[in-house]
Design a protein around this motif. Structure first.
Motif, PDB file in Angstrom:
ATOM      1  N   PRO A   1       1.337   6.691   3.649  1.00  0.00           N
ATOM      2  CA  PRO A   1       2.535   5.761   3.809  1.00  0.00           C
ATOM      3  C   PRO A   1       3.311   5.715   4.896  1.00  0.00           C
ATOM      4  O   PRO A   1       3.967   4.841   5.352  1.00  0.00           O
ATOM      5  CB  PRO A   1       3.401   6.125   2.446  1.00  0.00           C
ATOM      6  CG  PRO A   1       2.638   7.340   2.072  1.00  0.00           C
ATOM      7  CD  PRO A   1       1.129   7.297   2.529  1.00  0.00           C
ATOM      8  N   LEU A   2       3.387   6.911   5.690  1.00  0.00           N
ATOM      9  CA  LEU A   2       3.868   7.156   6.920  1.00  0.00           C
ATOM     10  C   LEU A   2       3.561   6.164   7.920  1.00  0.00           C
ATOM     11  O   LEU A   2       4.512   5.329   8.643  1.00  0.00           O
ATOM     12  CB  LEU A   2       3.903   8.516   7.522  1.00  0.00           C
ATOM     13  CG  LEU A   2       4.808   8.973   8.549  1.00  0.00           C
ATOM     14  CD1 LEU A   2       4.951  10.455   8.561  1.00  0.00           C
ATOM     15  CD2 LEU A   2       3.982   8.495  10.156  1.00  0.00           C
ATOM     16  N   LEU A   3       2.091   5.851   8.024  1.00  0.00           N
ATOM     17  CA  LEU A   3       1.573   5.055   9.010  1.00  0.00           C
ATOM     18  C   LEU A   3       2.019   3.463   8.719  1.00  0.00           C
ATOM     19  O   LEU A   3       2.119   2.821   9.517  1.00  0.00           O
ATOM     20  CB  LEU A   3       0.134   5.273   9.212  1.00  0.00           C
ATOM     21  CG  LEU A   3      -0.329   6.621   9.608  1.00  0.00           C
ATOM     22  CD1 LEU A   3      -1.929   6.808   9.542  1.00  0.00           C
ATOM     23  CD2 LEU A   3       0.142   6.818  11.100  1.00  0.00           C
ATOM     24  N   CYS A   4       2.064   3.334   7.379  1.00  0.00           N
ATOM     25  CA  CYS A   4       2.338   1.934   6.858  1.00  0.00           C
ATOM     26  C   CYS A   4       3.851   1.473   7.325  1.00  0.00           C
ATOM     27  O   CYS A   4       3.989   0.619   7.781  1.00  0.00           O
ATOM     28  CB  CYS A   4       2.421   1.879   5.448  1.00  0.00           C
ATOM     29  SG  CYS A   4       0.758   1.996   4.560  1.00  0.00           S
ATOM     30  N   PHE A   5       4.658   2.604   7.290  1.00  0.00           N
ATOM     31  CA  PHE A   5       6.159   2.138   7.660  1.00  0.00           C
ATOM     32  C   PHE A   5       6.280   1.896   9.111  1.00  0.00           C
ATOM     33  O   PHE A   5       6.993   1.270   9.449  1.00  0.00           O
ATOM     34  CB  PHE A   5       6.913   3.326   7.185  1.00  0.00           C
ATOM     35  CG  PHE A   5       7.382   3.324   5.645  1.00  0.00           C
ATOM     36  CD1 PHE A   5       7.726   2.120   5.006  1.00  0.00           C
ATOM     37  CD2 PHE A   5       6.984   4.652   5.088  1.00  0.00           C
ATOM     38  CE1 PHE A   5       7.654   2.268   3.610  1.00  0.00           C
ATOM     39  CE2 PHE A   5       7.008   4.727   3.553  1.00  0.00           C
ATOM     40  CZ  PHE A   5       7.654   3.494   2.879  1.00  0.00           C
ATOM     41  N   VAL A   6       5.484   2.736   9.979  1.00  0.00           N
ATOM     42  CA  VAL A   6       5.400   2.322  11.375  1.00  0.00           C
ATOM     43  C   VAL A   6       4.956   0.979  11.756  1.00  0.00           C
ATOM     44  O   VAL A   6       5.506   0.149  12.623  1.00  0.00           O
ATOM     45  CB  VAL A   6       4.395   3.481  11.983  1.00  0.00           C
ATOM     46  CG1 VAL A   6       4.217   2.800  13.678  1.00  0.00           C
ATOM     47  CG2 VAL A   6       4.887   4.598  11.752  1.00  0.00           C
ATOM     48  N   ILE A   7       4.126   0.260  10.970  1.00  0.00           N
ATOM     49  CA  ILE A   7       3.807  -1.109  11.125  1.00  0.00           C
ATOM     50  C   ILE A   7       4.846  -2.008  10.522  1.00  0.00           C
ATOM     51  O   ILE A   7       4.896  -3.084  11.105  1.00  0.00           O
ATOM     52  CB  ILE A   7       2.327  -1.346  10.326  1.00  0.00           C
ATOM     53  CG1 ILE A   7       0.984  -0.621  10.867  1.00  0.00           C
ATOM     54  CG2 ILE A   7       2.019  -2.797  10.205  1.00  0.00           C
ATOM     55  CD1 ILE A   7      -0.085  -0.558  10.262  1.00  0.00           C
TER      56      ILE A   7
ATOM     57  N   ALA B   1      13.187  13.581  -1.022  1.00  0.00           N
ATOM     58  CA  ALA B   1      12.725  12.726   0.033  1.00  0.00           C
ATOM     59  C   ALA B   1      12.069  11.482  -0.494  1.00  0.00           C
ATOM     60  O   ALA B   1      12.316  10.252   0.063  1.00  0.00           O
ATOM     61  CB  ALA B   1      11.780  13.329   1.082  1.00  0.00           C
ATOM     62  N   LEU B   2      11.464  11.860  -1.623  1.00  0.00           N
ATOM     63  CA  LEU B   2      10.453  10.432  -2.010  1.00  0.00           C
ATOM     64  C   LEU B   2      11.371   9.573  -2.900  1.00  0.00           C
ATOM     65  O   LEU B   2      11.463   8.478  -2.710  1.00  0.00           O
ATOM     66  CB  LEU B   2       9.689  11.078  -2.955  1.00  0.00           C
ATOM     67  CG  LEU B   2       8.344  11.928  -2.603  1.00  0.00           C
ATOM     68  CD1 LEU B   2       7.272  11.960  -3.421  1.00  0.00           C
ATOM     69  CD2 LEU B   2       7.715  10.942  -1.363  1.00  0.00           C
TER      70      LEU B   2
ATOM     71  N   ILE C   1       3.042   6.069  -2.830  1.00  0.00           N
ATOM     72  CA  ILE C   1       4.113   6.875  -3.380  1.00  0.00           C
ATOM     73  C   ILE C   1       4.316   7.205  -4.797  1.00  0.00           C
ATOM     74  O   ILE C   1       4.239   8.137  -5.360  1.00  0.00           O
ATOM     75  CB  ILE C   1       5.409   6.411  -2.667  1.00  0.00           C
ATOM     76  CG1 ILE C   1       5.408   6.648  -1.014  1.00  0.00           C
ATOM     77  CG2 ILE C   1       6.751   7.092  -3.120  1.00  0.00           C
ATOM     78  CD1 ILE C   1       6.443   5.995  -0.352  1.00  0.00           C
ATOM     79  N   THR C   2       4.231   5.993  -5.426  1.00  0.00           N
ATOM     80  CA  THR C   2       4.454   5.953  -6.813  1.00  0.00           C
ATOM     81  C   THR C   2       3.339   6.661  -7.728  1.00  0.00           C
ATOM     82  O   THR C   2       3.348   7.209  -8.648  1.00  0.00           O
ATOM     83  CB  THR C   2       4.880   4.649  -7.639  1.00  0.00           C
ATOM     84  OG1 THR C   2       3.897   3.724  -7.170  1.00  0.00           O
ATOM     85  CG2 THR C   2       6.115   4.247  -6.897  1.00  0.00           C
TER      86      THR C   2
ATOM     87  N   GLY D   1       0.956  -1.058  -0.164  1.00  0.00           N
ATOM     88  CA  GLY D   1      -0.188  -0.064   0.045  1.00  0.00           C
ATOM     89  C   GLY D   1       0.947   1.264   0.078  1.00  0.00           C
ATOM     90  O   GLY D   1       0.723   2.122  -0.722  1.00  0.00           O
ATOM     91  N   ALA D   2       2.007   1.161   0.736  1.00  0.00           N
ATOM     92  CA  ALA D   2       2.848   2.457   0.957  1.00  0.00           C
ATOM     93  C   ALA D   2       3.576   2.663  -0.557  1.00  0.00           C
ATOM     94  O   ALA D   2       3.586   3.777  -0.848  1.00  0.00           O
ATOM     95  CB  ALA D   2       3.732   2.332   1.889  1.00  0.00           C
TER      96      ALA D   2
END
Length: 433
Positions: free
Chosen positions: A412-418, A346-347, A271-272, A266-267
């Motif tokens: 995507p930020l929340l995805c990377f936390v998981i 950053a991306l 992003i793309t 999902g992240a």
């Protein structure tokens, strides 16, 4: 005794060499599949802004491109696992290639009629083919050699997926994107005939790339048909958990891998999918230039895959995954709150740090599954449905925020936390009783 030991050691070395030669060509062929499905996904970042323009869509509607292709993973994951068990890896790969090709060829009538629903059907069919391919190729690459090096093999094969992600936006920018963008006011000022001709021309630019892609897929399927692939069926023992679609979730590390893979895909797709839009709105770039920056993103993704394969020789896979998740979280904050070209930088950095996540999560999830490997692989491939759901949520959020693309990157930020949680805790293997 010493002579006997020396002979034994020489025999072991000779056996390993024979096994290595036996697996080399199959591994090369399997790696080519990673490249091909990387091309399909790499073009999605071009298709979303392009069909948004050609078919006059809003942000939420444009993300249905992701929904169509990634929802197919959810629908086809279980049938793909069954197909592998029934007809084996080789025939499953050939089937996946031909289904993939059929979807690519369907782009021609979709473009000729400028029918968005037909584009979505073509993408759904492509997604079905990709599901069969990935369900076959990922575990096959993982078990095509010693178990302790499965992460390295998957990351090496996936590096060529990264190469495709680099090339696809470049080719799409040249052959699909026109660089011509009319405002709603300019479109309204056109005659009906000239507006229809302009939009049809935009839609038609996808035909040649997808005809070429479909043709290559058919040729690769023919190559696989005539090549011998070693059988890799595992034999269950009494101590193992008997294969079962839901019983395999007793392996907690697999359950967490499924969750982590859902949010990773999902992240990545979030992003793309909105990369070109954020490059246009956040950094003031035109469509063609934004595509070149997406190519640079893909290049960093590829570099991350190759360098990640090297780093895994010295760093535990779950440790590297955790470090990269932390870096991705920090860069997401820059993407959300930064300004100008720094948002794009950053991306690009996120592309580098995302690179190892899919194959590493996949291989960590399959650890110790043995006869459950095919079923576990089906779950991990089914979790790719995150690429269908989360971008749609991101597009909805962006529309609610009045086309504020940067605000959507909270997803995507929340995805990377998981993913960080999986790398630190969720990957740990516990004995199934």
């Amino acid at each position: 005794m010493q002579i006997t030991n020396q002979i034994s050691d020489q025999n072991e070395v000779a056996t390993e060499k024979v096994q290595g030669n036996k697996y080399l060509l199959p591994f090369i062929l399997i790696t080519s599949l990673f490249f091909l499905w990387g091309m399909a996904h790499g073009l999605d970042g071009i298709l979303i802004p392009h069909l948004k323009k050609a078919c006059q869509l809003n942000n939420r509607q444009s993300t249905l491109i992701d929904t169509a292709i990634f929802f197919a993973y959810f629908i086809m994951a279980i049938p793909a696992g069954i197909i592998i068990k029934k007809i084996g890896y080789k025939n499953s790969i050939i089937t996946g290639l031909l289904v993939f090709a059929a979807g690519a060829f369907l782009f021609v009538p979709a473009a000729n009629t400028r029918t968005y629903e037909l584009f979505l059907l073509a993408l759904f069919i492509i997604g079905c083919g990709l599901t069969i391919l990935e369900t076959s190729a990922n575990p096959y690459a993982a078990i095509l050699g010693p178990a302790e090096s499965s992460s390295k093999r998957l990351n090496l094969a996936a590096s060529f997926n990264g190469l495709a992600v680099t090339l696809a936006p470049l080719l799409g920018g040249v052959f699909i994107l026109s660089g011509v963008n009319h405002t709603p006011e300019q479109l309204a000022a056109m005659t009906d005939a000239s507006r229809a001709a302009y939009l049809l021309e935009e839609a038609s630019s996808v035909k040649l790339p997808y005809i070429i892609l479909g043709t290559v897929l058919v040729l690769v399927a023919i190559l696989f048909y005539f090549m011998h692939l070693p059988s890799m069926k595992s034999q269950p023992t009494e101590a193992e958990v008997k294969p079962g679609f839901f019983s395999v979730l007793k392996f907690k590390h697999l359950s967490w891998a499924v969750v982590a893979q859902f949010f990773y895909v999902g992240a990545q797709v979030c992003i793309t999918s909105f990369f070109i839009r954020i490059a246009q709105k956040g950094a003031g770039l035109d469509e063609k230039t934004a595509a070149y920056y997406l190519t640079a993103y893909g290049f960093l993704f590829m570099v991350g895959r190759f360098s990640g394969t090297f780093f895994l020789k010295f760093v535990k896979d779950y440790v590297l995954l955790s470090i990269y998740a932390v870096c991705s979280i920090l860069l997401c904050l820059v993407a959300i709150y930064g300004t100008g070209i720094y948002v794009i930088y950053a991306l690009g950095g996120i592309g580098f740090f995302m690179s190892i996540m899919f194959p590493t999560i996949f291989s960590l999830g399959l650890v110790g599954l043995k006869s459950n490997t095919e079923t576990g692989s089906s779950w991990l491939v089914m979790s790719i449905v995150g690429g269908a759901i989360l971008p749609y949520g991101m597009g909805t959020l962006i529309d609610m925020k009045h086309d504020d693309i940067q605000a959507g990157y909270i997803i995507p930020l929340l995805c990377f936390v998981i993913i960080l949680y999986f790398g630190v805790f969720g990957h740990k293997v516990k004995t199934v009783k």
